[in-house]
Design a protein around this motif. Structure first.
Motif, mmCIF file in Angstrom:
data_model
loop_
_atom_site.group_PDB
_atom_site.id
_atom_site.type_symbol
_atom_site.label_atom_id
_atom_site.label_comp_id
_atom_site.label_asym_id
_atom_site.label_seq_id
_atom_site.Cartn_x
_atom_site.Cartn_y
_atom_site.Cartn_z
ATOM 1 N N TYR A 108 -9.410 -72.570 -1.953
ATOM 2 C CA TYR A 108 -8.796 -71.319 -1.519
ATOM 3 C C TYR A 108 -7.282 -71.363 -1.717
ATOM 4 O O TYR A 108 -6.676 -70.397 -2.182
ATOM 5 C CB TYR A 108 -9.136 -71.065 -0.056
ATOM 6 C CG TYR A 108 -8.449 -69.864 0.535
ATOM 7 C CD1 TYR A 108 -8.897 -68.580 0.265
ATOM 8 C CD2 TYR A 108 -7.335 -70.023 1.376
ATOM 9 C CE1 TYR A 108 -8.261 -67.473 0.800
ATOM 10 C CE2 TYR A 108 -6.691 -68.930 1.909
ATOM 11 C CZ TYR A 108 -7.166 -67.653 1.621
ATOM 12 O OH TYR A 108 -6.526 -66.569 2.144
ATOM 13 N N ILE A 109 -6.676 -72.503 -1.397
ATOM 14 C CA ILE A 109 -5.228 -72.649 -1.570
ATOM 15 C C ILE A 109 -4.867 -72.579 -3.048
ATOM 16 O O ILE A 109 -3.910 -71.902 -3.450
ATOM 17 C CB ILE A 109 -4.741 -73.967 -0.951
ATOM 18 C CG1 ILE A 109 -4.907 -73.921 0.582
ATOM 19 C CG2 ILE A 109 -3.272 -74.221 -1.318
ATOM 20 C CD1 ILE A 109 -4.533 -75.224 1.262
ATOM 21 N N GLY A 110 -5.647 -73.278 -3.897
ATOM 22 C CA GLY A 110 -5.374 -73.254 -5.330
ATOM 23 C C GLY A 110 -5.499 -71.863 -5.913
ATOM 24 O O GLY A 110 -4.664 -71.446 -6.732
ATOM 25 N N THR A 111 -6.524 -71.124 -5.483
ATOM 26 C CA THR A 111 -6.694 -69.753 -5.963
ATOM 27 C C THR A 111 -5.549 -68.865 -5.516
ATOM 28 O O THR A 111 -5.041 -68.039 -6.289
ATOM 29 C CB THR A 111 -8.031 -69.183 -5.463
ATOM 30 O OG1 THR A 111 -9.098 -70.030 -5.885
ATOM 31 C CG2 THR A 111 -8.263 -67.782 -6.005
ATOM 32 N N SER A 112 -5.123 -69.032 -4.268
ATOM 33 C CA SER A 112 -4.018 -68.219 -3.739
ATOM 34 C C SER A 112 -2.727 -68.501 -4.492
ATOM 35 O O SER A 112 -1.978 -67.573 -4.839
ATOM 36 C CB SER A 112 -3.840 -68.497 -2.244
ATOM 37 O OG SER A 112 -5.017 -68.186 -1.520
ATOM 38 N N VAL A 113 -2.458 -69.771 -4.765
ATOM 39 C CA VAL A 113 -1.236 -70.126 -5.507
ATOM 40 C C VAL A 113 -1.272 -69.540 -6.909
ATOM 41 O O VAL A 113 -0.278 -69.000 -7.412
ATOM 42 C CB VAL A 113 -1.074 -71.657 -5.554
ATOM 43 C CG1 VAL A 113 0.069 -72.045 -6.497
ATOM 44 C CG2 VAL A 113 -0.813 -72.207 -4.168
ATOM 45 N N PHE A 114 -2.437 -69.621 -7.570
ATOM 46 C CA PHE A 114 -2.564 -69.066 -8.922
ATOM 47 C C PHE A 114 -2.345 -67.562 -8.923
ATOM 48 O O PHE A 114 -1.641 -67.017 -9.795
ATOM 49 C CB PHE A 114 -3.950 -69.402 -9.475
ATOM 50 C CG PHE A 114 -4.246 -68.745 -10.789
ATOM 51 C CD1 PHE A 114 -3.685 -69.230 -11.960
ATOM 52 C CD2 PHE A 114 -5.073 -67.627 -10.858
ATOM 53 C CE1 PHE A 114 -3.942 -68.620 -13.178
ATOM 54 C CE2 PHE A 114 -5.336 -67.011 -12.072
ATOM 55 C CZ PHE A 114 -4.763 -67.510 -13.230
ATOM 56 N N LEU A 115 -2.916 -66.856 -7.936
ATOM 57 C CA LEU A 115 -2.757 -65.406 -7.874
ATOM 58 C C LEU A 115 -1.313 -65.017 -7.571
ATOM 59 O O LEU A 115 -0.791 -64.044 -8.126
ATOM 60 C CB LEU A 115 -3.694 -64.824 -6.812
ATOM 61 C CG LEU A 115 -5.191 -64.898 -7.120
ATOM 62 C CD1 LEU A 115 -6.011 -64.382 -5.938
ATOM 63 C CD2 LEU A 115 -5.520 -64.095 -8.373
ATOM 64 N N ILE A 116 -0.655 -65.772 -6.709
ATOM 65 C CA ILE A 116 0.742 -65.478 -6.380
ATOM 66 C C ILE A 116 1.634 -65.685 -7.605
ATOM 67 O O ILE A 116 2.503 -64.858 -7.910
ATOM 68 C CB ILE A 116 1.214 -66.357 -5.208
ATOM 69 C CG1 ILE A 116 0.495 -65.937 -3.914
ATOM 70 C CG2 ILE A 116 2.728 -66.252 -5.025
ATOM 71 C CD1 ILE A 116 0.765 -66.858 -2.748
ATOM 72 N N MET A 117 1.395 -66.764 -8.338
ATOM 73 C CA MET A 117 2.191 -67.018 -9.540
ATOM 74 C C MET A 117 1.932 -65.961 -10.616
ATOM 75 O O MET A 117 2.866 -65.500 -11.281
ATOM 76 C CB MET A 117 1.882 -68.418 -10.078
ATOM 77 C CG MET A 117 2.332 -69.548 -9.169
ATOM 78 S SD MET A 117 1.895 -71.187 -9.815
ATOM 79 C CE MET A 117 2.846 -71.203 -11.331
ATOM 80 N N VAL A 163 4.693 -63.268 -12.218
ATOM 81 C CA VAL A 163 4.942 -63.092 -13.655
ATOM 82 C C VAL A 163 4.817 -61.623 -14.044
ATOM 83 O O VAL A 163 5.607 -61.102 -14.840
ATOM 84 C CB VAL A 163 3.965 -63.959 -14.471
ATOM 85 C CG1 VAL A 163 4.064 -63.628 -15.955
ATOM 86 C CG2 VAL A 163 4.262 -65.438 -14.237
ATOM 87 N N MET A 164 3.815 -60.928 -13.493
ATOM 88 C CA MET A 164 3.611 -59.518 -13.831
ATOM 89 C C MET A 164 4.679 -58.621 -13.219
ATOM 90 O O MET A 164 5.067 -57.612 -13.814
ATOM 91 C CB MET A 164 2.216 -59.075 -13.383
ATOM 92 C CG MET A 164 1.082 -59.658 -14.221
ATOM 93 S SD MET A 164 -0.541 -59.003 -13.790
ATOM 94 C CE MET A 164 -0.783 -59.756 -12.171
ATOM 95 N N PHE A 165 5.174 -58.972 -12.037
ATOM 96 C CA PHE A 165 6.176 -58.145 -11.375
ATOM 97 C C PHE A 165 7.587 -58.404 -11.888
ATOM 98 O O PHE A 165 8.477 -57.588 -11.668
ATOM 99 C CB PHE A 165 6.147 -58.380 -9.861
ATOM 100 C CG PHE A 165 5.161 -57.520 -9.133
ATOM 101 C CD1 PHE A 165 5.412 -56.169 -8.943
ATOM 102 C CD2 PHE A 165 3.977 -58.056 -8.658
ATOM 103 C CE1 PHE A 165 4.505 -55.373 -8.280
ATOM 104 C CE2 PHE A 165 3.058 -57.262 -8.005
ATOM 105 C CZ PHE A 165 3.321 -55.912 -7.810
#
Length: 275
Positions: free
Chosen positions: A9-18, A22-24
């Motif tokens: 869950y932490i790894g997925t959250s970090v990937f989504l935040i990064m 990048v998109m923003f």
């Protein structure tokens, strides 16, 4: 087991935040640059925050090009095209999914195959037809040829197929004809799909560039994407002015997305449940 799930869950959250950062990043840079001075834009190392927030860049946009005219043209054309396209697509999707008539499957196959034809192939014949009909430099010429409904029709068909036929049969027993079935049964139960299709259609028409460029010669009939191209020619090195114009150009897109966000999210959720 719980520890593994927690780490995942932490790894997925970090990937989504990064990924979100990048998109923003381009949007944030564009927003801040719209208020910068020329000195801030060309400063090295680059400055994130403007030394002073100014509105002069927005005034320069209106001075250099007829921005309001381009803006009004784009809003009018995109709204009318979206309304007409969704109306035609909804009626076509209803006919192809809920009605039985000869050649229905062949018509669907023909419509689906039209999506594989590049737009460039039909551009010249379409312009010749529009020119022969006297539609050059007219709103009709800008709107009608852009009503390509294959994608939105197929999108709505995939949702209309999930509406139980029992509802339609019950409405027919109560004396409803096809028009009332479409208006009272199909449309109220398809708000999420229609909202999603409207969002895609509006974005497509709002950013349309090639056809408005070909069909218009009068500057007063130009749309916003062409107007931004004019601005690039006028202010090739004034990036802060270009960022100000781009910021104003995306406002209608943000408004439409906020209005359709609920329907868009619901359509994705329903699609996930159906699969």
């Amino acid at each position: 087991m719980k520890a593994k799930l927690h780490k995942r869950y932490i790894g997925t959250s970090v990937f989504l935040i990064m990924s979100s950062a990048v998109m923003f990043f381009p949007f944030i840079w564009m927003f801040l640059s719209a208020f910068k001075t020329p000195r801030d834009v060309y400063s090295y190392p680059p400055k994130w925050i403007p030394s002073s927030f100014q509105l002069t860049n927005f005034y320069e946009v209106f001075k250099k090009i007829p921005f309001i005219r381009f803006y009004a043209n784009s809003i009018f054309i995109a709204v009318v095209q979206t309304f007409l396209q969704i109306s035609i697509s909804a009626m076509g999707a209803f006919a192809l999914t809920k009605l039985e008539f000869p050649g229905r499957k062949k018509l669907y196959t023909f419509m689906q195959s039209s999506m594989y034809v590049p737009e460039v192939v039909t551009m010249i014949p379409l312009f010749l037809l529009a020119s022969w009909a006297g539609l050059v430099d007219t709103y009709t010429g800008l709107i009608i040829p852009g009503l390509t409904c294959a994608f939105t029709t197929i999108l709505l068909m995939s949702f209309f197929q999930t509406i139980p036929n029992e509802l339609i049969d019950a409405a027919k027993i109560d004396g409803c004809g096809y028009y009332r079935v479409f208006l009272k049964i199909i449309l109220p139960n398809s708000r999420t799909a229609i909202g999603t299709a409207s969002l895609f259609a509006f974005l497509t028409h709002w950013r349309s560039y090639m056809w408005p460029l070909i069909i218009t010669n009068n500057v007063k009939m130009r749309t916003l994407p062409i107007g931004l191209k004019y601005l690039v020619q006028e202010t090739a090195s004034e990036y802060q002015v270009l960022m100000a114009a781009s910021l104003m150009a995306i406002v209608p897109v943000l408004i439409v997305y906020m209005l359709m966000e609920k329907e868009f999210v619901q359509s994705i959720t329903l699609t996930g449940l159906k699969t």
